[in-house]
Design an enzyme around this catalytic site. Structure first.
Site, PDB file in Angstrom:
ATOM      1  N   ASP A  62       0.862  -1.178   0.000  1.00 30.86           N
ATOM      2  CA  ASP A  62       0.000   0.000   0.000  1.00 30.86           C
ATOM      3  C   ASP A  62       0.898   1.226   0.000  1.00 30.86           C
ATOM      4  OD1 ASP A  62      -2.728   1.239   0.299  1.00 30.86           O
ATOM      5  OD2 ASP A  62      -1.666   2.136   1.992  1.00 30.86           O
ATOM      6  N   ASP A  76      -3.788   1.394   6.265  1.00 27.58           N
ATOM      7  CA  ASP A  76      -2.827   1.058   5.207  1.00 27.58           C
ATOM      8  C   ASP A  76      -2.467  -0.426   5.234  1.00 27.58           C
ATOM      9  OD1 ASP A  76      -2.872   3.729   4.553  1.00 27.58           O
ATOM     10  OD2 ASP A  76      -1.072   4.216   5.703  1.00 27.58           O
ATOM     11  N   GLU A  89      -1.405  -0.885  -5.740  1.00 31.56           N
ATOM     12  CA  GLU A  89      -2.631  -0.209  -6.076  1.00 31.56           C
ATOM     13  C   GLU A  89      -2.355   0.717  -7.250  1.00 31.56           C
ATOM     14  OE1 GLU A  89      -5.698   2.315  -3.242  1.00 31.56           O
ATOM     15  OE2 GLU A  89      -3.627   1.970  -2.687  1.00 31.56           O
TER      16      GLU A  89
END
Ligand SMILES: [Zn+2]
Length: 494
Positions: free
Chosen positions: A229, A416, A329
């Site tokens: 993340d 996170d 991501e």
């Protein structure tokens, strides 16, 4: 433009060094950059006048061979016309290397090509305007040398460039010099550019490199599949599909640290005699002191960028070397920054600071180097909004909520970390053979239910062309590195 074939097992990479120029070398370098700008402007004005002439002739009813012949827009034809005119328009041309003028003409050829492709719909992205004249204030100073004596010296503290001769470097050139000495690297070209108060030289190099091999001294992690993340508070949070936090890299906030200094400098610049007169709202000649403050502001920004690049480079190398599958991501950072205006300035600054796109870019080529795999989650994959225990959703999660508290199962987890776990599971479901096969996490629901699988992977098949490159200008003549999806040689992100 001719494409350069990269041999198997080799790839194009860049090595950049800060130069320590003598005052005489600075003026020689500025003369070269000025020559590039002159050739660009002169030929742009020639191209424009021929275009205008032809359209005027057409309006008188002339056609075909009766018209003034057009000027070719390729680098070769621009250079031919320039060579025919340079004695008349630039009798001083011999003072600089011919590469100076070539740099300007190359920039013009690219600009004209981008404009015509954009206009005819053969180029994606934002519309490209017709090339504008370069002013001394607006044009970046840059020259590219492709032929002649270009080398790093054996003493590892000097480089040699055509016409400029031996130039001292601020740092040791050993990383490149060693490779050149044992013939695992060949220098293709050198680009000198002025940025952040410094003259920098980027060598574009053809380097031999074992593709897809992890260095022998690096031990693999116990977690082959990880999710990463890219956060606002922490630079990276790395987690395994089973929920273990593998690593957490705190964001060095160079911009925050430098912020006070920047603010003070900007206040000072505002009190000084700047390029706009606030009373009449017109342009004026800025003062020497204003220019000096601007140079200082530029240096603080350059320092911030350097610290950031260093932290990201180290973190991404460790990731690519230690794990097999890395899922990240896809943050639409450009969109997040442009929307919201002043209200989102704090967040926007933090996002810009963390340079999210940079991590993706670096992982893109490093996973190819070290034989790991990068999996990119779909752009709107809700990694932060999904519970990592039960798969429940929380659609209205704001960025201020640092802890995810699940309404369904009561799980409270660092936001996170939860996102990293979800990403790790997504990567796990995409790679059957390496996966530990949980298959029941939220990622699995995504897969089956909405068909939102991970959609991008790096493929070792592209290894021959995947080059890590820290140069900040695109160079068409040397292979398709700028065009491959896995590595794009773009320097400072936005
Ligand atoms: Zn839950």
């Amino acid at each position: 433009m001719a494409r350069f074939e990269v041999p198997d097992g080799w790839q194009v990479q860049a090595y950049r060094f800060a130069l320590d120029l003598t005052p005489a070398q600075v003026s020689a370098m500025e003369s070269h950059c000025g020559g590039a700008r002159f050739a660009f402007n002169h030929m742009l004005s020639h191209v424009k006048s021929v275009m205008d002439q032809r359209s005027a002739e057409r309006s008188y009813g002339l056609d075909g061979d009766e018209l003034t012949p057009p000027v070719g827009w390729s680098l070769a034809s621009l250079r031919k016309v320039w060579n025919g005119r340079k004695d008349a328009v630039a009798p001083w041309w011999a003072e600089n290397s011919k590469e100076a003028y070539n740099s300007g003409l190359d920039a013009l050829a690219r600009g004209l090509d981008a404009w015509s492709k954009s206009r005819s719909g053969h180029r994606g992205g934002a519309a490209v305007g017709f090339p504008r004249f370069k002013t001394r204030a607006r044009a970046g100073k840059s020259v590219r040398f492709t032929t002649g004596a270009i080398r790093v010296e054996a003493d590892r503290h000097h480089v040699t460039l055509p016409r400029l001769g031996r130039i001292r470097t601020h740092e040791s050139t050993r990383k490149l010099a060693r490779r050149v000495e044992i013939d695992t690297a060949r220098i293709l070209s050198a680009t000198v550019r002025f940025a952040g108060g410094r003259w920098l030289c980027s060598f574009q190099v053809l380097a031999q490199r074992a593709i897809g091999a992890r260095p022998a001294h690096i031990a693999g992690s116990a977690y082959p599949v990880v999710g990463v993340d890219v956060g606002v508070k922490d630079l990276l949070v790395v987690a395994a599909p089973d929920g273990t936090e593998v690593a957490r890299v705190p964001a060095p906030r160079p911009l925050r640290v430098a912020q006070d200094r920047l603010r003070a400098l900007q206040r000072r610049a505002a009190r000084q005699h700047g390029p706009y007169d606030p009373v009449t709202d017109t342009r004026r000649q800025p003062s020497k002191r204003w220019q000096r403050t601007q140079a200082r502001i530029g240096r603080v920004h350059a320092h911030v960028a350097a610290v950031r690049r260093d932290a990201l480079a180290k973190a991404t190398t460790a990731l690519a070397q230690q794990h097999q599958v890395i899922t990240v991501e896809t943050l639409f950072a450009a969109g997040m920054r442009s929307k919201g205006g002043a209200r989102k300035r704090g967040l926007n600054r933090a996002l810009g600071d963390a340079a999210l796109a940079e991590i993706r870019r670096m992982l893109g080529y490093k996973t190819v180097w070290y034989g790991s795999e990068l999996v990119a989650a779909p752009r709107f994959y809700p990694s932060s909004k999904t519970c990592s225990a039960c798969g429940g959703r929380k659609p209205n999660l704001t960025l201020a909520e640092r802890t995810y508290v699940c309404e369904h199962c009561g799980l409270a987890i660092d936001r996170d970390l939860g996102a990293a776990i979800n990403l790790a599971r997504l990567g796990d479901t995409r790679t059957g053979e390496t996966g530990t096969g949980t298959g029941s996490g939220p990622a699995a629901h995504q897969q089956g239910g909405k068909g939102r699988g991970a959609n991008q992977k790096t493929r070792p098949a592209h290894a021959g062309t995947a080059g890590g490159c820290e140069a900040s200008t695109r160079h068409n003549t040397t292979s398709g590195v700028g065009q491959t999806g896995t590595a794009s040689p773009q320097g400072e992100a936005t």
